[in-house]
Design a protein around this motif. Structure first.
Motif, PDB file in Angstrom:
ATOM      1  N   PRO A 125      11.045   5.347  11.764  1.00 53.59           N
ATOM      2  CA  PRO A 125       9.916   4.709  12.474  1.00 53.59           C
ATOM      3  C   PRO A 125       8.593   5.453  12.305  1.00 53.59           C
ATOM      4  CG  PRO A 125      11.854   4.829  13.875  1.00 53.59           C
ATOM      5  CD  PRO A 125      12.128   5.679  12.688  1.00 53.59           C
ATOM      6  N   LEU A 126       8.634   6.795  12.335  1.00 51.97           N
ATOM      7  CA  LEU A 126       7.391   7.550  12.201  1.00 51.97           C
ATOM      8  C   LEU A 126       6.825   7.434  10.790  1.00 51.97           C
ATOM      9  CD1 LEU A 126       8.404  10.720  14.232  1.00 51.97           C
ATOM     10  CD2 LEU A 126       6.797   8.938  14.917  1.00 51.97           C
ATOM     11  N   TRP A 127       7.703   7.494   9.783  1.00 52.95           N
ATOM     12  CA  TRP A 127       7.231   7.321   8.402  1.00 52.95           C
ATOM     13  C   TRP A 127       6.673   5.914   8.206  1.00 52.95           C
ATOM     14  CZ3 TRP A 127       9.698   3.641   5.316  1.00 52.95           C
ATOM     15  CH2 TRP A 127       9.235   3.553   4.011  1.00 52.95           C
ATOM     16  N   LEU A 128       7.356   4.918   8.740  1.00 54.87           N
ATOM     17  CA  LEU A 128       6.889   3.546   8.594  1.00 54.87           C
ATOM     18  C   LEU A 128       5.551   3.342   9.304  1.00 54.87           C
ATOM     19  CD1 LEU A 128       7.560   0.739   7.485  1.00 54.87           C
ATOM     20  CD2 LEU A 128       8.796   0.274   9.620  1.00 54.87           C
ATOM     21  N   SER A 129       5.341   4.030  10.398  1.00 48.62           N
ATOM     22  CA  SER A 129       4.062   3.922  11.099  1.00 48.62           C
ATOM     23  C   SER A 129       2.919   4.454  10.253  1.00 48.62           C
ATOM     24  CB  SER A 129       4.131   4.689  12.422  1.00 48.62           C
ATOM     25  OG  SER A 129       5.142   4.172  13.256  1.00 48.62           O
ATOM     26  N   THR A 130       3.141   5.583   9.566  1.00 51.55           N
ATOM     27  CA  THR A 130       2.093   6.131   8.706  1.00 51.55           C
ATOM     28  C   THR A 130       1.784   5.182   7.548  1.00 51.55           C
ATOM     29  OG1 THR A 130       3.709   7.381   7.394  1.00 51.55           O
ATOM     30  CG2 THR A 130       2.761   8.472   9.315  1.00 51.55           C
ATOM     31  N   VAL A 131       2.821   4.541   6.995  1.00 53.26           N
ATOM     32  CA  VAL A 131       2.602   3.604   5.889  1.00 53.26           C
ATOM     33  C   VAL A 131       1.826   2.383   6.366  1.00 53.26           C
ATOM     34  CG1 VAL A 131       3.743   2.110   4.217  1.00 53.26           C
ATOM     35  CG2 VAL A 131       4.636   4.399   4.638  1.00 53.26           C
ATOM     36  N   LEU A 132       2.192   1.848   7.519  1.00 54.19           N
ATOM     37  CA  LEU A 132       1.495   0.675   8.044  1.00 54.19           C
ATOM     38  C   LEU A 132       0.045   0.982   8.397  1.00 54.19           C
ATOM     39  CD1 LEU A 132       4.269  -0.903  10.316  1.00 54.19           C
ATOM     40  CD2 LEU A 132       3.558  -1.603   8.021  1.00 54.19           C
ATOM     41  N   ILE A 133      -0.208   2.202   8.876  1.00 49.53           N
ATOM     42  CA  ILE A 133      -1.587   2.594   9.171  1.00 49.53           C
ATOM     43  C   ILE A 133      -2.401   2.652   7.886  1.00 49.53           C
ATOM     44  CG2 ILE A 133      -2.992   4.583   9.877  1.00 49.53           C
ATOM     45  CD1 ILE A 133      -1.041   5.052  12.113  1.00 49.53           C
ATOM     46  N   GLY A 134      -1.801   3.176   6.820  1.00 45.74           N
ATOM     47  CA  GLY A 134      -2.496   3.212   5.541  1.00 45.74           C
ATOM     48  C   GLY A 134      -2.773   1.820   4.998  1.00 45.74           C
ATOM     49  N   LEU A 135      -1.810   0.903   5.138  1.00 45.27           N
ATOM     50  CA  LEU A 135      -2.018  -0.461   4.668  1.00 45.27           C
ATOM     51  C   LEU A 135      -3.088  -1.193   5.475  1.00 45.27           C
ATOM     52  CD1 LEU A 135       1.679  -1.572   4.039  1.00 45.27           C
ATOM     53  CD2 LEU A 135      -0.044  -1.032   2.321  1.00 45.27           C
ATOM     54  N   ARG A 136      -3.221  -0.846   6.746  1.00 45.26           N
ATOM     55  CA  ARG A 136      -4.224  -1.516   7.576  1.00 45.26           C
ATOM     56  C   ARG A 136      -5.629  -0.931   7.380  1.00 45.26           C
ATOM     57  NH1 ARG A 136      -4.202  -0.584  13.938  1.00 45.26           N
ATOM     58  NH2 ARG A 136      -5.022   1.371  13.113  1.00 45.26           N
ATOM     59  N   ASN A 137      -5.716   0.399   7.322  1.00 44.45           N
ATOM     60  CA  ASN A 137      -7.033   1.040   7.284  1.00 44.45           C
ATOM     61  C   ASN A 137      -7.616   1.116   5.875  1.00 44.45           C
ATOM     62  OD1 ASN A 137      -6.787   1.409  10.030  1.00 44.45           O
ATOM     63  ND2 ASN A 137      -6.104   3.527   9.864  1.00 44.45           N
ATOM     64  N   GLN A 138      -6.802   1.452   4.901  1.00 46.18           N
ATOM     65  CA  GLN A 138      -7.295   1.595   3.530  1.00 46.18           C
ATOM     66  C   GLN A 138      -6.247   1.055   2.556  1.00 46.18           C
ATOM     67  OE1 GLN A 138      -8.210   5.736   3.089  1.00 46.18           O
ATOM     68  NE2 GLN A 138      -6.237   6.431   3.878  1.00 46.18           N
ATOM     69  N   PRO A 139      -6.117  -0.254   2.449  1.00 51.13           N
ATOM     70  CA  PRO A 139      -5.072  -0.826   1.578  1.00 51.13           C
ATOM     71  C   PRO A 139      -5.285  -0.502   0.109  1.00 51.13           C
ATOM     72  CG  PRO A 139      -6.555  -2.534   2.389  1.00 51.13           C
ATOM     73  CD  PRO A 139      -6.894  -1.289   3.152  1.00 51.13           C
ATOM     74  N   THR A 140      -6.543  -0.445  -0.348  1.00 48.62           N
ATOM     75  CA  THR A 140      -6.791  -0.149  -1.762  1.00 48.62           C
ATOM     76  C   THR A 140      -6.315   1.247  -2.121  1.00 48.62           C
ATOM     77  OG1 THR A 140      -8.734  -1.594  -1.702  1.00 48.62           O
ATOM     78  CG2 THR A 140      -8.547  -0.067  -3.556  1.00 48.62           C
ATOM     79  N   HIS A 141      -6.624   2.208  -1.261  1.00 47.71           N
ATOM     80  CA  HIS A 141      -6.194   3.589  -1.506  1.00 47.71           C
ATOM     81  C   HIS A 141      -4.673   3.711  -1.445  1.00 47.71           C
ATOM     82  CE1 HIS A 141      -6.374   7.957  -1.515  1.00 47.71           C
ATOM     83  NE2 HIS A 141      -5.593   7.969  -0.446  1.00 47.71           N
ATOM     84  N   THR A 142      -4.040   2.983  -0.518  1.00 46.70           N
ATOM     85  CA  THR A 142      -2.583   3.053  -0.383  1.00 46.70           C
ATOM     86  C   THR A 142      -1.880   2.477  -1.605  1.00 46.70           C
ATOM     87  OG1 THR A 142      -2.789   2.851   2.017  1.00 46.70           O
ATOM     88  CG2 THR A 142      -0.633   2.391   1.057  1.00 46.70           C
ATOM     89  N   PHE A 143      -2.329   1.309  -2.051  1.00 48.78           N
ATOM     90  CA  PHE A 143      -1.716   0.730  -3.241  1.00 48.78           C
ATOM     91  C   PHE A 143      -2.078   1.512  -4.499  1.00 48.78           C
ATOM     92  CE2 PHE A 143      -1.550  -3.148  -0.553  1.00 48.78           C
ATOM     93  CZ  PHE A 143      -0.194  -3.403  -0.686  1.00 48.78           C
ATOM     94  N   GLY A 144      -3.180   2.272  -4.452  1.00 49.47           N
ATOM     95  CA  GLY A 144      -3.555   3.074  -5.606  1.00 49.47           C
ATOM     96  C   GLY A 144      -2.575   4.186  -5.912  1.00 49.47           C
ATOM     97  N   HIS A 145      -1.778   4.591  -4.907  1.00 50.72           N
ATOM     98  CA  HIS A 145      -0.761   5.623  -5.154  1.00 50.72           C
ATOM     99  C   HIS A 145       0.335   5.121  -6.092  1.00 50.72           C
ATOM    100  CE1 HIS A 145      -2.264   8.656  -2.433  1.00 50.72           C
ATOM    101  NE2 HIS A 145      -2.347   7.781  -1.448  1.00 50.72           N
ATOM    102  N   PHE A 146       0.555   3.814  -6.105  1.00 47.70           N
ATOM    103  CA  PHE A 146       1.627   3.273  -6.943  1.00 47.70           C
ATOM    104  C   PHE A 146       1.246   3.263  -8.424  1.00 47.70           C
ATOM    105  CE2 PHE A 146       2.414   1.467  -2.775  1.00 47.70           C
ATOM    106  CZ  PHE A 146       3.774   1.620  -2.635  1.00 47.70           C
ATOM    107  N   LEU A 147      -0.051   3.256  -8.725  1.00 48.34           N
ATOM    108  CA  LEU A 147      -0.479   3.162 -10.120  1.00 48.34           C
ATOM    109  C   LEU A 147      -1.732   4.020 -10.319  1.00 48.34           C
ATOM    110  CD1 LEU A 147       0.175   1.794 -12.817  1.00 48.34           C
ATOM    111  CD2 LEU A 147      -1.426  -0.015 -12.192  1.00 48.34           C
ATOM    112  N   PRO A 148      -1.576   5.244 -10.838  1.00 52.42           N
ATOM    113  CA  PRO A 148      -2.745   6.099 -11.067  1.00 52.42           C
ATOM    114  C   PRO A 148      -3.697   5.477 -12.093  1.00 52.42           C
ATOM    115  CG  PRO A 148      -0.704   7.364 -11.143  1.00 52.42           C
ATOM    116  CD  PRO A 148      -0.311   5.923 -11.120  1.00 52.42           C
ATOM    117  N   GLU A 149      -4.961   5.814 -11.956  1.00 51.48           N
ATOM    118  CA  GLU A 149      -5.971   5.269 -12.857  1.00 51.48           C
ATOM    119  C   GLU A 149      -5.779   5.807 -14.275  1.00 51.48           C
ATOM    120  OE1 GLU A 149     -10.862   4.901 -13.104  1.00 51.48           O
ATOM    121  OE2 GLU A 149      -9.876   6.040 -11.501  1.00 51.48           O
ATOM    122  N   GLY A 150      -5.941   4.932 -15.248  1.00 51.08           N
ATOM    123  CA  GLY A 150      -5.811   5.324 -16.642  1.00 51.08           C
ATOM    124  C   GLY A 150      -4.393   5.305 -17.173  1.00 51.08           C
ATOM    125  N   THR A 151      -3.472   4.681 -16.460  1.00 47.32           N
ATOM    126  CA  THR A 151      -2.077   4.625 -16.911  1.00 47.32           C
ATOM    127  C   THR A 151      -1.946   3.654 -18.076  1.00 47.32           C
ATOM    128  OG1 THR A 151      -1.342   5.039 -14.655  1.00 47.32           O
ATOM    129  CG2 THR A 151       0.285   4.151 -16.187  1.00 47.32           C
TER     130      THR A 151
END
Length: 227
Positions: A108-134
């Protein structure tokens, strides 16, 4: 022999009532209650100072928006610390040796941090899945790898806490059994083994404190990535 070693980690019950409930609530009775006076006693002052130092160390690299999590993380750290220490006493039960409990705290605590990232800064959160210049051929592979590494974080939190405490309790049980077995026939070896047991117990006390701190520290790092 294997069953007797691991039987100490099975949840005990009395008259059909699981005693893990008592093991989870008992530590709160030992916490000093704050008073309405301007200055508390030495126990309350020391407790507040330690919690403040740990909390300050945890949230020092985090942004101001993350400081609202300080009471939750401080309470969780003190709770895990007290459970781990009390579990080292004879004829007690350590709830944090149960993977289900640790996952129930971690997920639950890990999921809360992920949901906060998706709500506050979704672009930055999804950017972790694909680094720039890949390179284009590596995009599907990197997305799968990053997704697995993200999902496996709460599992790693729970398994780390469970494995470290379980291994320490098993070592203490094995060495103490060796002391009682060697005492009638080889007294000198039994004394040396008892010294080893004492040192191992001190090490396990340190592990109990460190693992509570590491559990909360990793959660704060996950929060730092999403805030």
């Amino acid at each position: 022999m294997t069953l007797s070693l691991f039987s100490q980690f099975s949840s005990p019950s009395l008259l059909g009532v699981p005693l893990i409930i008592a093991a989870l609530t008992l530590p709160w009775l030992f916490f000093p209650a704050p008073s309405t006076r301007w200055l508390g006693n030495r126990t309350v002052t020391l407790h507040e100072w330690l919690v403040a130092r740990f909390t300050n160390q945890l949230f020092l690299p985090l942004s101001t928006n993350s400081h609202k999590w300080a009471p939750l993380f401080a309470a969780l750290m003190v709770f895990l610390f007290s459970i781990n220490i009390l579990g080292l006493l004879p004829y007690t039960f350590t709830p944090t040796t149960q993977l289900s409990l640790n996952l129930g705290l971690a997920i639950p605590l890990w999921l809360s941090t992920v949901l906060i990232g998706l709500r506050n800064q979704p672009t930055h959160t999804f950017g972790h899945f694909l680094p720039e210049g890949t390179p284009s051929p590596l995009i599907p592979v990197l997305i799968i790898i990053e997704s697995i590494s993200l999902v496996i974080r709460p599992l790693a939190l729970g398994v780390r806490l469970t494995a470290n405490l379980t291994a320490g309790h098993l070592l203490i049980h094995l060495v103490s059994s060796a002391v009682f077995t060697l005492l009638p026939s080889m007294t000198s070896v039994a004394i040396l083994t008892a010294i080893l047991l004492f040192l191992l117990t001190i090490l396990e006390v340190a592990v109990a404190m460190i693992q509570a701190y590491v559990f909360v520290l990793l959660l704060s790092l996950y929060l730092q990535e999403n805030c």
